[in-house]
Design a protein around this motif. Structure first.
Motif, PDB file in Angstrom:
ATOM      1  N   UNK A  79     138.298  58.082  89.397  1.00 50.65           N
ATOM      2  CA  UNK A  79     138.338  59.532  89.186  1.00 50.65           C
ATOM      3  C   UNK A  79     139.749  60.038  88.895  1.00 50.65           C
ATOM      4  N   UNK A  80     140.755  59.510  89.533  1.00 52.20           N
ATOM      5  CA  UNK A  80     142.121  59.980  89.302  1.00 52.20           C
ATOM      6  C   UNK A  80     142.930  59.088  88.387  1.00 52.20           C
ATOM      7  N   UNK A  81     142.321  58.048  87.834  1.00 57.30           N
ATOM      8  CA  UNK A  81     143.047  57.099  86.993  1.00 57.30           C
ATOM      9  C   UNK A  81     143.254  57.678  85.606  1.00 57.30           C
ATOM     10  N   UNK A  82     144.460  57.539  85.043  1.00 54.52           N
ATOM     11  CA  UNK A  82     144.687  58.048  83.699  1.00 54.52           C
ATOM     12  C   UNK A  82     143.895  57.280  82.639  1.00 54.52           C
ATOM     13  N   UNK A  83     143.603  55.991  82.901  1.00 51.97           N
ATOM     14  CA  UNK A  83     142.850  55.209  81.922  1.00 51.97           C
ATOM     15  C   UNK A  83     142.139  54.056  82.633  1.00 51.97           C
ATOM     16  N   UNK A  84     140.904  53.798  82.213  1.00 48.56           N
ATOM     17  CA  UNK A  84     140.133  52.672  82.765  1.00 48.56           C
ATOM     18  C   UNK A  84     139.051  52.293  81.775  1.00 48.56           C
ATOM     19  N   UNK A  85     138.470  51.116  81.982  1.00 49.39           N
ATOM     20  CA  UNK A  85     137.401  50.681  81.086  1.00 49.39           C
ATOM     21  C   UNK A  85     136.056  50.640  81.797  1.00 49.39           C
ATOM     22  N   UNK A  86     135.959  51.271  82.949  1.00 50.57           N
ATOM     23  CA  UNK A  86     134.709  51.294  83.701  1.00 50.57           C
ATOM     24  C   UNK A  86     134.664  50.264  84.813  1.00 50.57           C
ATOM     25  N   UNK A  87     135.448  49.203  84.677  1.00 49.59           N
ATOM     26  CA  UNK A  87     135.492  48.163  85.708  1.00 49.59           C
ATOM     27  C   UNK A  87     136.909  47.893  86.202  1.00 49.59           C
ATOM     28  N   UNK A  88     137.903  48.215  85.371  1.00 53.70           N
ATOM     29  CA  UNK A  88     139.294  47.921  85.718  1.00 53.70           C
ATOM     30  C   UNK A  88     140.176  49.100  85.324  1.00 53.70           C
ATOM     31  N   UNK A  89     141.297  49.240  86.048  1.00 51.77           N
ATOM     32  CA  UNK A  89     142.311  50.209  85.657  1.00 51.77           C
ATOM     33  C   UNK A  89     142.996  49.679  84.406  1.00 51.77           C
ATOM     34  N   UNK A  90     143.336  50.537  83.488  1.00 55.73           N
ATOM     35  CA  UNK A  90     144.052  50.146  82.279  1.00 55.73           C
ATOM     36  C   UNK A  90     145.504  50.588  82.459  1.00 55.73           C
ATOM     37  N   UNK A  91     146.447  49.637  82.326  1.00 55.66           N
ATOM     38  CA  UNK A  91     147.870  49.923  82.503  1.00 55.66           C
ATOM     39  C   UNK A  91     148.643  49.417  81.295  1.00 55.66           C
ATOM     40  N   UNK A  92     149.864  49.915  81.149  1.00 55.62           N
ATOM     41  CA  UNK A  92     150.723  49.481  80.046  1.00 55.62           C
ATOM     42  C   UNK A  92     151.197  48.054  80.286  1.00 55.62           C
ATOM     43  N   UNK A  93     151.346  47.305  79.205  1.00 56.07           N
ATOM     44  CA  UNK A  93     151.895  45.961  79.294  1.00 56.07           C
ATOM     45  C   UNK A  93     153.379  46.061  79.621  1.00 56.07           C
ATOM     46  N   UNK A  94     153.884  45.142  80.429  1.00 57.05           N
ATOM     47  CA  UNK A  94     155.291  45.202  80.822  1.00 57.05           C
ATOM     48  C   UNK A  94     156.048  43.922  80.519  1.00 57.05           C
ATOM     49  N   UNK A  95     155.386  42.907  80.022  1.00 59.22           N
ATOM     50  CA  UNK A  95     156.039  41.620  79.860  1.00 59.22           C
ATOM     51  C   UNK A  95     156.354  41.330  78.382  1.00 59.22           C
ATOM     52  N   UNK A  96     157.105  42.233  77.750  1.00 58.98           N
ATOM     53  CA  UNK A  96     157.581  41.994  76.398  1.00 58.98           C
ATOM     54  C   UNK A  96     156.571  42.305  75.302  1.00 58.98           C
ATOM     55  N   UNK A  97     155.429  42.797  75.634  1.00 60.42           N
ATOM     56  CA  UNK A  97     154.447  43.140  74.612  1.00 60.42           C
ATOM     57  C   UNK A  97     154.700  44.569  74.143  1.00 60.42           C
ATOM     58  N   UNK A  98     154.341  44.826  72.911  1.00 63.06           N
ATOM     59  CA  UNK A  98     154.501  46.176  72.372  1.00 63.06           C
ATOM     60  C   UNK A  98     153.499  47.096  73.043  1.00 63.06           C
ATOM     61  N   UNK A  99     153.923  48.325  73.256  1.00 60.93           N
ATOM     62  CA  UNK A  99     153.031  49.295  73.906  1.00 60.93           C
ATOM     63  C   UNK A  99     152.423  50.211  72.901  1.00 60.93           C
TER      64      UNK A  99
END
Length: 99
Positions: A79-99
């Motif tokens: 409910x308070x998550x900025x982004x999700x796919x219905x089963x997991x929270x969606x977060x920005x990549x942090x390990x050198x991948x393009x955002x």
């Protein structure tokens, strides 16, 4: 006062791989002698009938029963998550991948 020598302090420093200056060796020689004396004084007061202890008062771990409680539904969790796919929270990549 117990006789702790400079050579003993230098030997211990070598075993611990600690580089000491001459001033530090002198200071530690005196300090370690005082520590050995303090331990000897305590040992004189303690007889064979006194058990070894690390704390003067017995300690016990205070715990509570592990009781299952209510859990969140997926909808409540997301409910308070900025982004999700219905089963997991969606977060920005942090390990050198393009955002």
């Amino acid at each position: 006062m117990s006789e702790i020598t400079r050579e003993q302090v230098q030997h211990l420093a070598g075993l611990a791989r600690i580089a000491l200056t001459d001033d530090e060796v002198t200071s530690l020689t005196t300090e370690l002698g005082a520590i050995v004396d303090a331990i000897a004084k305590v040992s004189e007061a303690v007889g064979p009938d006194v058990p070894a202890t690390s704390h003067p008062v017995p300690l016990a771990n205070v715990t509570r029963a592990d009781v299952e409680g209510g859990t969140l539904t997926h909808e409540q969790a997301f409910a308070g998550a900025p982004s999700h796919d219905g089963e997991r929270f969606r977060v920005s990549a942090i390990l050198g991948e393009e955002q």
